[in-house]
Design a protein around this motif. Structure first.
Motif, short mmCIF file in Angstrom:
data_model
loop_
_atom_site.label_atom_id
_atom_site.label_comp_id
_atom_site.label_asym_id
_atom_site.label_seq_id
_atom_site.Cartn_x
_atom_site.Cartn_y
_atom_site.Cartn_z
N GLU A 137 -26.61 35.46 -117.17
CA GLU A 137 -27.49 36.60 -117.47
C GLU A 137 -28.96 36.23 -117.61
O GLU A 137 -29.83 37.09 -117.45
CB GLU A 137 -27.02 37.29 -118.75
CG GLU A 137 -25.76 38.10 -118.56
CD GLU A 137 -25.30 38.78 -119.83
OE1 GLU A 137 -24.58 39.79 -119.71
OE2 GLU A 137 -25.64 38.30 -120.93
N LEU A 138 -29.27 34.99 -117.96
CA LEU A 138 -30.67 34.59 -118.08
C LEU A 138 -30.95 33.36 -117.23
O LEU A 138 -31.79 32.53 -117.57
CB LEU A 138 -31.04 34.35 -119.54
CG LEU A 138 -32.53 34.55 -119.85
CD1 LEU A 138 -32.92 36.00 -119.73
CD2 LEU A 138 -32.88 34.02 -121.23
N ALA A 139 -30.26 33.23 -116.12
CA ALA A 139 -30.40 32.06 -115.26
C ALA A 139 -31.79 31.98 -114.64
O ALA A 139 -32.44 33.00 -114.40
CB ALA A 139 -29.36 32.08 -114.16
N TYR A 140 -32.21 30.75 -114.39
CA TYR A 140 -33.39 30.50 -113.55
C TYR A 140 -32.99 29.47 -112.50
O TYR A 140 -32.57 28.37 -112.84
CB TYR A 140 -34.58 29.98 -114.34
CG TYR A 140 -35.71 29.55 -113.42
CD1 TYR A 140 -36.47 30.51 -112.77
CD2 TYR A 140 -35.94 28.21 -113.14
CE1 TYR A 140 -37.46 30.15 -111.88
CE2 TYR A 140 -36.94 27.84 -112.25
CZ TYR A 140 -37.69 28.81 -111.62
OH TYR A 140 -38.67 28.44 -110.73
N HIS A 141 -33.13 29.85 -111.22
CA HIS A 141 -32.77 28.94 -110.14
C HIS A 141 -33.90 28.75 -109.13
O HIS A 141 -33.75 27.93 -108.22
CB HIS A 141 -31.51 29.43 -109.42
CG HIS A 141 -30.29 29.41 -110.27
ND1 HIS A 141 -29.70 28.24 -110.70
CD2 HIS A 141 -29.55 30.42 -110.81
CE1 HIS A 141 -28.64 28.51 -111.45
NE2 HIS A 141 -28.54 29.82 -111.54
N GLU A 149 -34.19 36.71 -106.73
CA GLU A 149 -33.26 37.82 -106.94
C GLU A 149 -31.98 37.39 -107.63
O GLU A 149 -31.14 38.23 -107.97
CB GLU A 149 -32.94 38.49 -105.60
CG GLU A 149 -34.12 39.24 -104.99
CD GLU A 149 -33.81 39.83 -103.63
OE1 GLU A 149 -32.72 39.53 -103.08
OE2 GLU A 149 -34.63 40.61 -103.11
N ALA A 150 -31.82 36.08 -107.85
CA ALA A 150 -30.68 35.53 -108.59
C ALA A 150 -31.16 34.73 -109.80
O ALA A 150 -30.46 33.85 -110.29
CB ALA A 150 -29.82 34.65 -107.68
N SER A 151 -32.37 35.06 -110.27
CA SER A 151 -32.97 34.38 -111.43
C SER A 151 -33.44 35.41 -112.44
O SER A 151 -34.63 35.70 -112.56
CB SER A 151 -34.14 33.50 -110.98
OG SER A 151 -33.71 32.43 -110.15
N PRO A 152 -32.49 36.00 -113.19
CA PRO A 152 -32.87 37.09 -114.10
C PRO A 152 -33.86 36.68 -115.18
O PRO A 152 -34.51 37.55 -115.78
CB PRO A 152 -31.53 37.53 -114.71
CG PRO A 152 -30.56 36.44 -114.39
CD PRO A 152 -31.03 35.80 -113.13
N SER A 153 -34.03 35.38 -115.43
CA SER A 153 -35.01 34.96 -116.43
C SER A 153 -36.44 35.27 -116.00
O SER A 153 -37.37 35.23 -116.82
CB SER A 153 -34.88 33.46 -116.72
OG SER A 153 -35.28 32.69 -115.61
N LEU A 154 -36.66 35.59 -114.73
CA LEU A 154 -37.99 35.94 -114.26
C LEU A 154 -38.45 37.30 -114.77
O LEU A 154 -39.61 37.67 -114.63
CB LEU A 154 -38.04 35.92 -112.73
CG LEU A 154 -37.91 34.53 -112.08
CD1 LEU A 154 -37.85 34.65 -110.56
CD2 LEU A 154 -39.05 33.62 -112.50
N ASP A 214 -30.43 29.87 -120.55
CA ASP A 214 -29.56 30.70 -121.38
C ASP A 214 -29.49 30.21 -122.83
O ASP A 214 -28.68 30.69 -123.61
CB ASP A 214 -28.15 30.73 -120.80
CG ASP A 214 -28.08 31.44 -119.46
OD1 ASP A 214 -28.13 32.68 -119.45
OD2 ASP A 214 -27.98 30.76 -118.43
N GLY A 215 -30.31 29.23 -123.17
CA GLY A 215 -30.35 28.75 -124.54
C GLY A 215 -29.85 27.33 -124.73
O GLY A 215 -29.73 26.87 -125.86
N ILE A 216 -29.55 26.63 -123.65
CA ILE A 216 -29.06 25.25 -123.63
C ILE A 216 -27.64 25.21 -124.21
O ILE A 216 -27.44 25.24 -125.43
CB ILE A 216 -29.98 24.27 -124.36
CG1 ILE A 216 -31.39 24.32 -123.74
CG2 ILE A 216 -29.43 22.85 -124.32
CD1 ILE A 216 -32.41 23.45 -124.43
#
Length: 427
Positions: A137-141, A149-154, A214-216
């Motif tokens: 849910e909060l990934a950054y790739h 579009e697959a990095s919701p942390s943005l 996602d918080g480690i």
């Protein structure tokens, strides 16, 4: 001289605003202006050393002389693309492949982790015939179109792709790896089912092996297995994003094998070159062969001689200086120190760590996530010349991720400064 913002830095900030795009951001309430790096230290223009407990890209330390020499020597000799024969790219690929577990056998080089993740998703889609991509849910790739579009942390204004589904990050309730894995896999299965309900075949499950955005989330070891099994049953591949977890960060060479799973594709980023732009994808031979037969891919300077010389030097330094074992040993001391602080201070919650990667929850007096206090701690540490950041879905997890040459004395300095910052903010 005080390093509080002065007229020079004020002018520099204004010049940034005038010349650089609006998407640029600065860290810290009082922006930092480094001019030189060495090992775990960044020096500002007044010569004041700042302990770097954040920048993982310079994984073997800022300006490591072996890496600098390798880059300079190769740049003074030859630098060109991969359509000519050259030994260095083969030596670099061989060494990386040898360090990874089966069935990873072949490599394609890129210039950045974003490009690597973009390419890995293309490979997975070509091999499986599916389009669906599952992330947390909060990934950054990364920042290419398809990976943003697959990095919701943005942020919410960067819309997810139509074939992208998010799942809750793993949650440790203290009931063991099996139960944690079952919960996480249920989310992955729900995403697979939702893709199917929309007529979308899954292509891949793409996971940062330490869930840093996602918080480690580093343990307990073994919880990834059921989720990986779920994506494979559905015909998809498991892509292990090792940009942050890899190269010894967690006290072992690679992050995903900590969970006793195999990966179909592994992505690497700029830590591979200690910041020099070199990255890549390592994968199964059949996946690589299929992509080569069905798609045309060429990256002009991905894997160029200078980049591969840097990557070879980084791998040599990691091996010769024993940095994987060092990360495990010093990381253990860091974990103990942070837990001692958390036991003594009610505003600190759970400590999650593996090797030289740690996350510390920051809480309000009622025990809820407190992003404002976390940021105040980050800024207070910066005032004490120590650099960290914050992460997580609530922005309340202190993110500690230093170069791998971070030592016990640096753990002591960080712990003392964090204790002093907590005391000062409490007052």
């Amino acid at each position: 001289m005080s390093d509080h913002q002065d007229s020079v830095d004020t002018a520099l900030i204004e010049r940034r605003r005038r010349l650089l795009g609006a998407s640029y951001r600065l860290f810290y309430r009082q922006p930092f202006h480094p001019v030189r790096g060495e090992g775990v230290w960044l020096f500002d223009r007044h010569g004041t050393p700042h302990l770097d407990a954040y920048n993982n890209v310079a994984c073997v330390g800022h300006c490591h002389p072996r890496v600098v020499e390798a880059i300079a020597t190769q740049a003074a000799t030859l630098n060109t693309h991969t359509r000519y024969l050259h030994e260095t790219i083969l030596d670099c690929a061989q060494r990386l492949i040898d360090s990874l577990p089966p069935p990873l056998e072949q490599m394609v080089f890129t210039c950045s982790g974003s490009e690597a993740n973009d390419l890995a998703v293309r490979m997975a889609r070509a091999f499986t015939g599916g389009d669906g991509l599952i992330v947390t849910e909060l990934a950054y790739h990364g920042v290419t179109q398809s990976i943003a579009e697959a990095s919701p942390s943005l942020g919410s204004k960067v819309r997810l792709g139509q074939a992208v589904r998010t799942v809750p990050a793993p949650v440790d309730l203290g009931d063991g790896a099996a139960a944690m894995g079952t919960r996480f896999a249920a989310g992955v299965q729900a995403a697979i089912d939702d893709l199917a309900a929309h007529g979308i075949r899954p292509a891949a499950l793409l996971l940062d092996s330490v869930f840093s955005s996602d918080g480690i989330i580093t343990g307990p070891r073994g919880f990834l297995g059921p989720a990986v099994d779920a994506i494979r049953r559905a015909g998809g591949l498991y892509i292990a994003d090792e940009v942050q977890a890899g190269l010894g960060r967690t006290g072992v060479m690679w992050g995903f094998p900590r969970h006793d799973v195999s990966a179909d594709l592994v992505t690497l980023g700029k830590p591979l070159g200690n910041g020099h732009p070199v990255a890549g994808v390592v994968g199964r031979r059949d996946v690589m062969d299929h992509f080569g037969e069905t798609s045309r891919y060429f990256n002009t300077f991905g894997g160029n001689p200078v980049a591969c010389a840097a990557a070879l030097a980084v791998q040599s330094v990691i091996a010769e200086e024993g940095l994987v074992e060092h990360a495990a040993t010093v990381g253990g001391k860091l974990h103990v120190a942070l837990n001692q602080l958390a036991d003594a201070h009610p505003r600190l919650g759970e400590v999650r760590s593996a090797g030289l990667l740690a996350g510390v929850e920051v809480l309000d007096p009622a025990g809820s996530p407190d992003a404002a206090f976390a940021q105040a701690l980050v800024d207070a540490l910066r005032e004490r010349h120590i650099l960290i950041s914050a992460t997580g879905p609530h922005g309340n997890v202190l993110k500690i991720r230093p170069p791998l040459v971070f030592g016990p004395e640096h753990v002591e300095s960080l712990g003392g400064a964090l204790a002093a910052s907590l005391a000062a903010l409490a007052d």
